[in-house]
Write a protein that holds these residues in place. Structure first.
Motif, PDB file in Angstrom:
ATOM      1  N   THR A  37      22.873 -37.548 -26.605  1.00 43.50           N
ATOM      2  CA  THR A  37      22.577 -36.397 -25.757  1.00 43.50           C
ATOM      3  C   THR A  37      22.655 -36.801 -24.284  1.00 43.50           C
ATOM      4  O   THR A  37      22.697 -37.998 -23.952  1.00 43.50           O
ATOM      5  CB  THR A  37      21.167 -35.856 -26.034  1.00 43.50           C
ATOM      6  OG1 THR A  37      20.210 -36.848 -25.623  1.00 43.50           O
ATOM      7  CG2 THR A  37      20.985 -35.550 -27.526  1.00 43.50           C
ATOM      8  N   GLY A  38      22.621 -35.802 -23.414  1.00 42.44           N
ATOM      9  CA  GLY A  38      22.592 -36.099 -21.991  1.00 42.44           C
ATOM     10  C   GLY A  38      21.362 -36.907 -21.614  1.00 42.44           C
ATOM     11  O   GLY A  38      21.414 -37.782 -20.734  1.00 42.44           O
ATOM     12  N   ALA A  39      20.237 -36.633 -22.270  1.00 44.26           N
ATOM     13  CA  ALA A  39      19.020 -37.396 -21.992  1.00 44.26           C
ATOM     14  C   ALA A  39      19.209 -38.861 -22.346  1.00 44.26           C
ATOM     15  O   ALA A  39      18.697 -39.758 -21.649  1.00 44.26           O
ATOM     16  CB  ALA A  39      17.847 -36.803 -22.760  1.00 44.26           C
ATOM     17  N   ASP A  40      19.934 -39.138 -23.428  1.00 41.04           N
ATOM     18  CA  ASP A  40      20.205 -40.525 -23.807  1.00 41.04           C
ATOM     19  C   ASP A  40      20.998 -41.247 -22.720  1.00 41.04           C
ATOM     20  O   ASP A  40      20.769 -42.431 -22.433  1.00 41.04           O
ATOM     21  CB  ASP A  40      21.010 -40.581 -25.114  1.00 41.04           C
ATOM     22  CG  ASP A  40      20.230 -40.078 -26.311  1.00 41.04           C
ATOM     23  OD1 ASP A  40      19.010 -40.274 -26.349  1.00 41.04           O
ATOM     24  OD2 ASP A  40      20.867 -39.482 -27.211  1.00 41.04           O
ATOM     25  N   VAL A  41      21.937 -40.530 -22.126  1.00 39.72           N
ATOM     26  CA  VAL A  41      22.791 -41.148 -21.104  1.00 39.72           C
ATOM     27  C   VAL A  41      21.956 -41.698 -19.953  1.00 39.72           C
ATOM     28  O   VAL A  41      22.213 -42.784 -19.425  1.00 39.72           O
ATOM     29  CB  VAL A  41      23.825 -40.135 -20.584  1.00 39.72           C
ATOM     30  CG1 VAL A  41      24.628 -40.732 -19.428  1.00 39.72           C
ATOM     31  CG2 VAL A  41      24.751 -39.678 -21.704  1.00 39.72           C
ATOM     32  N   PHE A  42      20.930 -40.963 -19.578  1.00 41.26           N
ATOM     33  CA  PHE A  42      20.138 -41.337 -18.406  1.00 41.26           C
ATOM     34  C   PHE A  42      18.794 -41.978 -18.768  1.00 41.26           C
ATOM     35  O   PHE A  42      17.929 -42.145 -17.911  1.00 41.26           O
ATOM     36  CB  PHE A  42      19.905 -40.116 -17.519  1.00 41.26           C
ATOM     37  CG  PHE A  42      21.189 -39.580 -16.937  1.00 41.26           C
ATOM     38  CD1 PHE A  42      21.782 -40.198 -15.847  1.00 41.26           C
ATOM     39  CD2 PHE A  42      21.814 -38.476 -17.507  1.00 41.26           C
ATOM     40  CE1 PHE A  42      22.966 -39.726 -15.322  1.00 41.26           C
ATOM     41  CE2 PHE A  42      23.007 -37.987 -16.996  1.00 41.26           C
ATOM     42  CZ  PHE A  42      23.587 -38.621 -15.890  1.00 41.26           C
ATOM     43  N   ALA A  43      18.628 -42.370 -20.044  1.00 36.15           N
ATOM     44  CA  ALA A  43      17.345 -42.914 -20.488  1.00 36.15           C
ATOM     45  C   ALA A  43      17.006 -44.246 -19.812  1.00 36.15           C
ATOM     46  O   ALA A  43      15.832 -44.620 -19.718  1.00 36.15           O
ATOM     47  CB  ALA A  43      17.354 -43.089 -22.009  1.00 36.15           C
ATOM     48  N   LEU A  44      18.023 -44.972 -19.336  1.00 31.82           N
ATOM     49  CA  LEU A  44      17.768 -46.272 -18.716  1.00 31.82           C
ATOM     50  C   LEU A  44      17.619 -46.180 -17.201  1.00 31.82           C
ATOM     51  O   LEU A  44      17.404 -47.203 -16.534  1.00 31.82           O
ATOM     52  CB  LEU A  44      18.912 -47.238 -19.053  1.00 31.82           C
ATOM     53  CG  LEU A  44      19.162 -47.494 -20.544  1.00 31.82           C
ATOM     54  CD1 LEU A  44      20.328 -48.454 -20.731  1.00 31.82           C
ATOM     55  CD2 LEU A  44      17.911 -48.048 -21.224  1.00 31.82           C
ATOM     56  N   ALA A  45      17.696 -44.988 -16.673  1.00 29.72           N
ATOM     57  CA  ALA A  45      17.643 -44.837 -15.216  1.00 29.72           C
ATOM     58  C   ALA A  45      16.227 -45.030 -14.673  1.00 29.72           C
ATOM     59  O   ALA A  45      15.241 -44.693 -15.333  1.00 29.72           O
ATOM     60  CB  ALA A  45      18.152 -43.459 -14.810  1.00 29.72           C
ATOM     61  N   ASP A  46      16.145 -45.578 -13.459  1.00 28.65           N
ATOM     62  CA  ASP A  46      14.885 -45.697 -12.718  1.00 28.65           C
ATOM     63  C   ASP A  46      13.766 -46.350 -13.528  1.00 28.65           C
ATOM     64  O   ASP A  46      12.662 -45.804 -13.658  1.00 28.65           O
ATOM     65  CB  ASP A  46      14.410 -44.310 -12.250  1.00 28.65           C
ATOM     66  CG  ASP A  46      15.467 -43.607 -11.415  1.00 28.65           C
ATOM     67  OD1 ASP A  46      16.127 -44.290 -10.613  1.00 28.65           O
ATOM     68  OD2 ASP A  46      15.620 -42.393 -11.574  1.00 28.65           O
ATOM     69  N   PRO A  47      14.009 -47.529 -14.093  1.00 22.37           N
ATOM     70  CA  PRO A  47      12.930 -48.188 -14.854  1.00 22.37           C
ATOM     71  C   PRO A  47      11.821 -48.624 -13.947  1.00 22.37           C
ATOM     72  O   PRO A  47      12.006 -48.959 -12.778  1.00 22.37           O
ATOM     73  CB  PRO A  47      13.647 -49.397 -15.483  1.00 22.37           C
ATOM     74  CG  PRO A  47      14.780 -49.678 -14.536  1.00 22.37           C
ATOM     75  CD  PRO A  47      15.240 -48.347 -14.024  1.00 22.37           C
ATOM     76  N   ALA A  48      10.617 -48.634 -14.506  1.00 23.24           N
ATOM     77  CA  ALA A  48       9.464 -49.115 -13.732  1.00 23.24           C
ATOM     78  C   ALA A  48       9.658 -50.595 -13.450  1.00 23.24           C
ATOM     79  O   ALA A  48      10.155 -51.350 -14.270  1.00 23.24           O
ATOM     80  CB  ALA A  48       8.186 -48.885 -14.518  1.00 23.24           C
ATOM     81  N   ARG A  67      31.974 -37.543 -21.507  1.00 23.40           N
ATOM     82  CA  ARG A  67      31.433 -36.899 -22.711  1.00 23.40           C
ATOM     83  C   ARG A  67      30.562 -37.895 -23.474  1.00 23.40           C
ATOM     84  O   ARG A  67      30.744 -39.107 -23.370  1.00 23.40           O
ATOM     85  CB  ARG A  67      32.578 -36.428 -23.619  1.00 23.40           C
ATOM     86  CG  ARG A  67      33.487 -35.397 -22.976  1.00 23.40           C
ATOM     87  CD  ARG A  67      32.862 -34.022 -22.961  1.00 23.40           C
ATOM     88  NE  ARG A  67      33.666 -33.064 -22.203  1.00 23.40           N
ATOM     89  CZ  ARG A  67      33.354 -31.793 -22.063  1.00 23.40           C
ATOM     90  NH1 ARG A  67      32.261 -31.304 -22.629  1.00 23.40           N
ATOM     91  NH2 ARG A  67      34.116 -30.992 -21.347  1.00 23.40           N
ATOM     92  N   THR A  68      29.633 -37.379 -24.262  1.00 22.26           N
ATOM     93  CA  THR A  68      28.705 -38.243 -24.984  1.00 22.26           C
ATOM     94  C   THR A  68      29.296 -38.730 -26.299  1.00 22.26           C
ATOM     95  O   THR A  68      30.273 -38.190 -26.807  1.00 22.26           O
ATOM     96  CB  THR A  68      27.389 -37.502 -25.254  1.00 22.26           C
ATOM     97  OG1 THR A  68      27.683 -36.242 -25.881  1.00 22.26           O
ATOM     98  CG2 THR A  68      26.634 -37.252 -23.961  1.00 22.26           C
ATOM     99  N   ARG A  69      28.653 -39.755 -26.850  1.00 22.60           N
ATOM    100  CA  ARG A  69      29.104 -40.365 -28.091  1.00 22.60           C
ATOM    101  C   ARG A  69      28.857 -39.436 -29.285  1.00 22.60           C
ATOM    102  O   ARG A  69      27.947 -38.616 -29.269  1.00 22.60           O
ATOM    103  CB  ARG A  69      28.384 -41.693 -28.329  1.00 22.60           C
ATOM    104  CG  ARG A  69      28.688 -42.759 -27.280  1.00 22.60           C
ATOM    105  CD  ARG A  69      27.852 -44.006 -27.546  1.00 22.60           C
ATOM    106  NE  ARG A  69      28.174 -45.091 -26.633  1.00 22.60           N
ATOM    107  CZ  ARG A  69      27.547 -45.333 -25.490  1.00 22.60           C
ATOM    108  NH1 ARG A  69      26.547 -44.525 -25.130  1.00 22.60           N
ATOM    109  NH2 ARG A  69      27.887 -46.329 -24.719  1.00 22.60           N
ATOM    110  N   ALA A  70      29.664 -39.639 -30.326  1.00 25.62           N
ATOM    111  CA  ALA A  70      29.595 -38.786 -31.520  1.00 25.62           C
ATOM    112  C   ALA A  70      28.614 -39.341 -32.545  1.00 25.62           C
ATOM    113  O   ALA A  70      28.304 -40.532 -32.557  1.00 25.62           O
ATOM    114  CB  ALA A  70      30.981 -38.667 -32.146  1.00 25.62           C
ATOM    115  N   GLY A  71      28.161 -38.479 -33.428  1.00 24.84           N
ATOM    116  CA  GLY A  71      27.330 -38.884 -34.547  1.00 24.84           C
ATOM    117  C   GLY A  71      28.167 -39.350 -35.725  1.00 24.84           C
ATOM    118  O   GLY A  71      29.393 -39.204 -35.739  1.00 24.84           O
ATOM    119  N   ILE A  72      27.483 -39.920 -36.733  1.00 22.41           N
ATOM    120  CA  ILE A  72      28.149 -40.397 -37.942  1.00 22.41           C
ATOM    121  C   ILE A  72      27.379 -39.876 -39.147  1.00 22.41           C
ATOM    122  O   ILE A  72      26.154 -40.024 -39.236  1.00 22.41           O
ATOM    123  CB  ILE A  72      28.205 -41.931 -37.998  1.00 22.41           C
ATOM    124  CG1 ILE A  72      28.902 -42.495 -36.753  1.00 22.41           C
ATOM    125  CG2 ILE A  72      28.925 -42.399 -39.267  1.00 22.41           C
ATOM    126  CD1 ILE A  72      28.858 -44.021 -36.659  1.00 22.41           C
TER     127      ILE A  72
END
Length: 468
Positions: free
Chosen positions: A448-459, A427-432
């Motif tokens: 968000t789910g997009a945040d979870v995978f934001a570091l994937a496959d960097p150039a 599950r994703t992290r909560a807001g404050i």
């Protein structure tokens, strides 16, 4: 488990019609949960301000200068850090990015100390460049800092971390006490008081022309509630500091933090208890949990410092949990109710990922809110939503019998270690959301789910398109 906390009335858990005796306005928390969704943490700045002001009041009664460095690792929320700079607080950092966060929040570099068992050369260089004192915890730090300071033509202030080697917690379970004694003797943080290793490091610092030993540092543990044991342990540190003070005029003795708060409980049992209960026996009776009184601890330390010859030396501390634990609470929702032959389960949408102490046996109070609940209370096991067997808030907690999916609960004391140790396992992290009087602000958005995978496959830097 029956839960009672100083200042909380027995009917508090079942009534959300007005501000509770704990000081939380449950109606407002329900409104925030309905607008922002759950789970969501709420920071009450008034509670944070009161804790800070209380600490300064205690300082004012001491016979020596005193200062506080907020432990940034406890909660690095930028909004919270900026609030503390407004109170004139210093900062205790244990990594390079925490140093960056403290500087960005407006902490004066002269009011920052760099602790921790590992400091990279880049982090040491940044500390030297900004004029931040470094508390030595690794032998290699001395040569690295001396080299950095020599190249820059600087003199860097350093402290040295000392370990007393004795436990600061106890229990009626003798196996717990044995474990605590062994852990204290083997403590990997700092250097044992009176040891040849400590003496050797002091000589190495003394022989470093660009380093100036001005402080002694100690940090004994976390959630310490046995005040007398803490005083005894710190007595060893102060005796060592007095010896150093006769050679290097110290400006500060920093006792660290770890001051326990009444809003949480940690298990103080060992393998003997596990053996007894596993065989169907009764666990040894646990003594009532003491309450750490900083208003008594610090004056006692003031007297100890005077008695060993540390006149005029500043008494410093690094409160983290003690300042922020009670200042945050988390709203969470019942998602499922299971009544099984051997257990009754309530499953919430906030678990180990947003309350990272779940599964470690640490108990925080849960208050049902949002409607009137039954006066009949039964024993529930309470878990989070993760597909992970240790995502458990409590194995036995007395709560209303009529709790059902959709009901809201307030999880208390989430200010410490909820942000930095949170994770996105399943599950994703909560807001404050921060509340300041009538004002309300989202100060950390939910992941968000997009945040979870934001570091994937960097150039790959420098890669040419089409290159094989």
């Amino acid at each position: 488990m029956n839960w009672e906390q100083p200042g909380d009335g027995p009917g508090d858990e079942s009534n959300s019609d007005s501000t509770s005796e704990s000081g939380w306005d449950y109606d407002r928390l329900v409104d925030i949960a309905q607008r922002h969704g759950t789970p969501v943490h709420v920071l009450d700045t008034a509670r944070l301000d009161r804790a800070t002001e209380h600490l300064y009041d205690v300082f004012g009664g001491l016979g020596r200068p005193a200062r506080a460095y907020y432990s940034v690792k406890t909660n690095y929320l930028p909004y919270l850090l900026r609030r503390l700079t407004g109170h004139g607080m210093g900062a205790d950092v244990v990594s390079g990015y925490e140093l960056e966060a403290a500087l960005a929040a407006g902490f004066d570099p002269a009011d920052i100390v760099f602790n921790g068992p590992v400091k990279t050369d880049a982090e040491l260089a940044a500390a030297a460049r900004h004029g931040v004192r470094v508390n030595i915890d690794g032998e290699q730090e001395i040569a690295a800092l001396e080299s950095i300071a020599a190249r820059a033509g600087l003199t860097v202030e350093v402290g040295i971390r000392i370990s007393p080697g004795v436990p600061v917690s106890t229990s009626s379970d003798p196996s717990y006490r044995a474990q605590a004694e062994r852990a204290a003797a083997r403590n990997r943080f700092g250097w044992p008081a009176g040891s040849p290793q400590l003496a050797g490091l002091v000589e190495e610092i003394a022989g470093s022309p660009h380093l100036s030993l001005t402080a002694v540092h100690a940090h004994l543990s976390s959630q310490i509630v046995h005040q007398d044991l803490m005083l005894q342990a710190l007595g060893r540190v102060l005796e060592e500091a007095a010896v150093l003070h006769r050679r290097f005029p110290l400006r500060e003795v920093n006792i660290g933090g770890g001051f326990g708060v009444p809003g949480i409980r940690r298990p103080r049992t060992g393998p003997l208890t596990a053996l007894w209960t596993g065989q169907g026996g009764a666990a040894p009776a646990q003594d009532d949990e003491p309450v750490m009184e900083v208003a008594r601890l610090l004056p006692e330390l003031d007297k100890l410092m005077q008695s060993v010859g540390l006149e005029g030396v500043t008494l410093a501390c690094e409160p983290g949990r003690w300042l922020v634990s009670d200042a945050m609470a988390m709203m969470t929702q019942v998602m499922s109710r299971k009544e099984l032959p051997e257990a009754r389960w309530l499953i919430l949408d906030g678990g180990n990922n947003v309350a990272p102490w779940a599964g470690s046996g640490e108990i925080h109070r849960l208050t049902p809110v949002g409607r009137k609940f039954s006066d009949r209370r039964i024993t529930w096991s309470v878990a989070g939503p993760l597909c992970y067997e240790n995502d458990v808030h409590a194995t036995a907690m007395e709560l209303p019998a009529d709790l059902r999916p959709g009901d809201l609960l307030c999880l208390h004391d989430t200010g410490a270690y909820s942000l930095g140790r949170s994770n996105n396992f399943i599950r994703t992290r909560a807001g404050i959301v921060a509340v300041d009087g009538d004002q309300e602000e989202l100060v950390w958005r939910a992941e968000t789910g997009a945040d979870v995978f934001a570091l994937a496959d960097p150039a790959v830097p420098g890669a040419q398109p089409g290159a094989s």
